[in-house]
Design an enzyme around this catalytic site. Structure first.
Site, PDB file in Angstrom:
ATOM      1  N   GLN A   1       0.856  -1.143   0.105  1.00  0.00           N
ATOM      2  CA  GLN A   1       0.014   0.148  -0.146  1.00  0.00           C
ATOM      3  C   GLN A   1       0.856   1.275   0.129  1.00  0.00           C
ATOM      4  O   GLN A   1       1.849   1.367   0.834  1.00  0.00           O
ATOM      5  CB  GLN A   1      -0.952  -0.090   1.358  1.00  0.00           C
TER       6      GLN A   1
ATOM      7  N   HIS B   1     -11.735   4.810   4.480  1.00  0.00           N
ATOM      8  CA  HIS B   1     -10.723   4.789   5.417  1.00  0.00           C
ATOM      9  C   HIS B   1     -11.204   4.272   6.894  1.00  0.00           C
ATOM     10  O   HIS B   1     -10.628   4.697   7.939  1.00  0.00           O
ATOM     11  CB  HIS B   1      -9.716   6.046   5.463  1.00  0.00           C
TER      12      HIS B   1
ATOM     13  N   ASP C   1     -14.456  -1.824   1.465  1.00  0.00           N
ATOM     14  CA  ASP C   1     -14.052  -2.027   2.917  1.00  0.00           C
ATOM     15  C   ASP C   1     -14.744  -1.133   3.767  1.00  0.00           C
ATOM     16  O   ASP C   1     -14.916   0.104   3.391  1.00  0.00           O
ATOM     17  CB  ASP C   1     -12.323  -1.960   3.044  1.00  0.00           C
TER      18      ASP C   1
HETATM   19  C1  FMN Z   1      -5.853   1.441  13.107  1.00  0.00           C
HETATM   20  C2  FMN Z   1      -6.157   1.675  11.576  1.00  0.00           C
HETATM   21  C3  FMN Z   1      -4.997   1.927  10.909  1.00  0.00           C
HETATM   22  C4  FMN Z   1      -5.253   2.042   9.517  1.00  0.00           C
HETATM   23  N1  FMN Z   1      -3.983   2.264   8.643  1.00  0.00           N
HETATM   24  C5  FMN Z   1      -4.157   2.302   7.259  1.00  0.00           C
HETATM   25  C6  FMN Z   1      -3.010   2.590   6.565  1.00  0.00           C
HETATM   26  O1  FMN Z   1      -1.995   2.580   7.035  1.00  0.00           O
HETATM   27  N2  FMN Z   1      -3.146   2.288   5.036  1.00  0.00           N
HETATM   28  C7  FMN Z   1      -4.300   2.404   4.541  1.00  0.00           C
HETATM   29  O2  FMN Z   1      -4.752   2.337   3.350  1.00  0.00           O
HETATM   30  N3  FMN Z   1      -5.507   2.263   5.195  1.00  0.00           N
HETATM   31  C8  FMN Z   1      -5.522   2.157   6.657  1.00  0.00           C
HETATM   32  N4  FMN Z   1      -6.569   1.737   7.525  1.00  0.00           N
HETATM   33  C9  FMN Z   1      -7.708   1.723   6.887  1.00  0.00           C
HETATM   34  C10 FMN Z   1      -8.038   0.169   6.512  1.00  0.00           C
HETATM   35  O3  FMN Z   1      -7.212  -0.104   5.481  1.00  0.00           O
HETATM   36  C11 FMN Z   1      -9.474   0.058   5.885  1.00  0.00           C
HETATM   37  O4  FMN Z   1      -9.771   1.096   5.157  1.00  0.00           O
HETATM   38  C12 FMN Z   1     -10.456   0.126   7.148  1.00  0.00           C
HETATM   39  O5  FMN Z   1     -10.145  -0.368   8.538  1.00  0.00           O
HETATM   40  C13 FMN Z   1     -11.667  -0.647   6.949  1.00  0.00           C
HETATM   41  O6  FMN Z   1     -12.683  -0.570   7.805  1.00  0.00           O
HETATM   42  P1  FMN Z   1     -13.154  -1.773   9.171  1.00  0.00           P
HETATM   43  O7  FMN Z   1     -11.990  -1.261  10.188  1.00  0.00           O
HETATM   44  O8  FMN Z   1     -14.317  -1.201   9.722  1.00  0.00           O
HETATM   45  O9  FMN Z   1     -12.937  -2.828   8.499  1.00  0.00           O
HETATM   46  C14 FMN Z   1      -6.410   1.879   8.784  1.00  0.00           C
HETATM   47  C15 FMN Z   1      -7.587   1.601   9.653  1.00  0.00           C
HETATM   48  C16 FMN Z   1      -7.360   1.476  11.076  1.00  0.00           C
HETATM   49  C17 FMN Z   1      -8.586   1.144  11.891  1.00  0.00           C
END
Ligand code: FMN
Length: 393
Positions: A128, A280, A311
């Site tokens: 990513q 996100h 997601d």
């Molecule tokens: C603690 C945390 C850190 C995250 N860090 C990133 C990241 O570094 N890069 C990214 O593309 N998405 C990041 N995300 C978003 C996740 O990839 C994803 O889009 C999201 O968690 C999906 O929702 P859910 O937690 O309800 O499954 C992060 C989400 C969380 C909760």
């Protein structure tokens, strides 16, 4: 002793809350601002119903599919999450769990383990990218990931450097030194099992918070805050930048963070292999609707031209089925596997993947299909006004 197997993702979350220091738990659970989006991501799934048959279930059901050229045993993969302070093995444990269950993983730019360690245990890794530094820096990181065996890129564009959470933002130390540890001591002291995990595995000297994948060659990465500062000072990417990276990369390429039809079409125009309908996990612009409301119209518009993933808010196998019925090829999970990791390490992530697989399989049985690709809107009860279409040309 508590049975290490948990029966729902919510139970894994409860265990995570018991085991993690307060600030670590808070940094995972929270969304931005009032949390409207993080909550809607989950609650919107509950508005959708199923219309099952009672006779005629298929005795055997196929859940396998593919995402960006990788065969996966069922349509759930790991969404990239940064700084997995949940467990010392972090992304390596998650990668092993995904491999054990035959699925792919997105590895964050802000991961705490080097891409080489993560690809060594799972050959279905997508790296990513955040738009941070010069074009050359970004390409060099992608090339390092390719050399390590990464099979595709996931470019995440939805980040507005939002600050302010009504439930309070956790304080992340700049450097994990004696001062920071003393400050965290009271919350760590009441979570002995968490502390033990770090000590048991030789992590007595907790390393500084670094981002080892933000360098081209694997030398010590910048500190998390150093990298974040550079990111804030990098002009956000244009579609031309993304097209440039897609061309330079030349392989499977996902644009993550799509919520509108016009943006989905732009991603198709630049030659993306896949998009993820994503906000996100409610960590970007609060007030963005839950992703499951946005999915159907986007999949209707571009599903023939690009692989559409979703997601946000997936906590059950039935959520996966709902997303597939509205046009997703697969889903990515974030917090669900972090709760599993916190509850029981690698086995906890496998536990979460198993629950999602079994839940999806139950829906297939209930609605009488023999293959995940047969799921459609006809299997759902969709309330009026549920689906939201934005950015129609
Ligand atoms: C603690 C945390 C850190 C995250 N860090 C990133 C990241 O570094 N890069 C990214 O593309 N998405 C990041 N995300 C978003 C996740 O990839 C994803 O889009 C999201 O968690 C999906 O929702 P859910 O937690 O309800 O499954 C992060 C989400 C969380 C909760």
């Amino acid at each position: 002793m508590v049975n290490p197997w948990f029966e729902t993702v919510l139970e894994a979350q409860r265990r995570a809350q018991k085991r993690l220091p307060k600030s670590v738990y808070a940094s995972l659970v929270a969304g931005t601002q009032a949390g409207i989006t993080v909550n809607d991501n989950m609650e919107a799934f509950n508005e959708l119903g199923f219309a099952p048959h009672v006779v005629g279930a298929q005795p055997e059901r196929n859940l396998a599919t593919s995402v960006m050229g990788q065969e996966i045993s069922f349509p759930v993969m790991i969404s990239p999450t940064g700084v997995q302070a949940v467990d010392p093995e972090g992304e390596v444990a998650v990668s092993r769990a995904a491999a054990a269950r035959g699925t792919a993983m997105g590895l964050s730019s802000f991961a705490s383990h080097a891409v080489e360690e993560v690809t060594a245990v799972n050959d279905k890794i997508f790296f990513q990218i955040y738009w941070l530094g010069s074009r050359e820096d970004i390409l060099a990181r992608a090339e390092r990931a390719r050399a390590a065996g990464a099979k595709g890129l996931i470019v995440t564009t939805d980040w507005v450097f939002n600050v302010g959470r009504d439930w309070g933002s956790p304080e992340i130390p700049e450097k994990v030194d004696v001062k920071a540890l003393l400050k965290m001591a009271p919350e760590i002291a009441v979570r002995p099992r968490y502390a033990l995990r770090w000590f048991n595995r030789g992590h007595v000297n907790i390393p500084d918070l670094t981002a080892p994948n933000l360098t081209a060659k694997g030398e010590t990465g910048p500190t998390f805050f150093g990298a974040y500062g550079e990111w804030m000072n990098t002009p956000p990417p244009t579609w031309e930048d993304l097209q440039w990276l897609r061309e330079q990369w030349g392989g499977p390429f996902m644009v993550k963070g799509i919520t509108r039809i016009d943006d989905a079409k732009r991603a198709v125009d630049i030659g993306a292999t896949a998009i993820s309908v994503s906000n996100h996990g409610g960590n970007n612009l609060d007030g963005t609707p839950g992703t499951i409301r946005l999915l159907g119209p986007i999949a209707d518009a571009v599903g023939g031209d690009v692989e559409v993933l979703l997601d946000g808010g997936i906590r059950r196998g039935s959520d996966v089925a709902k997303a597939l019925a509205l046009g997703a090829r697969a889903v990515m999970i974030g917090r669900a596997y972090l709760w599993g990791l916190a509850a029981n390490g690698q086995a906890g992530v496998e536990n979460v993947l198993d629950l999602l697989r079994m839940g999806l399989d139950s829906v297939l049985m209930g609605v009488g299909h023999k293959d995940v690709h047969e799921l459609s809107r006809a299997d759902l009860i969709i309330p009026d006004g549920f689906e939201r279409a934005y950015g129609i040309d």
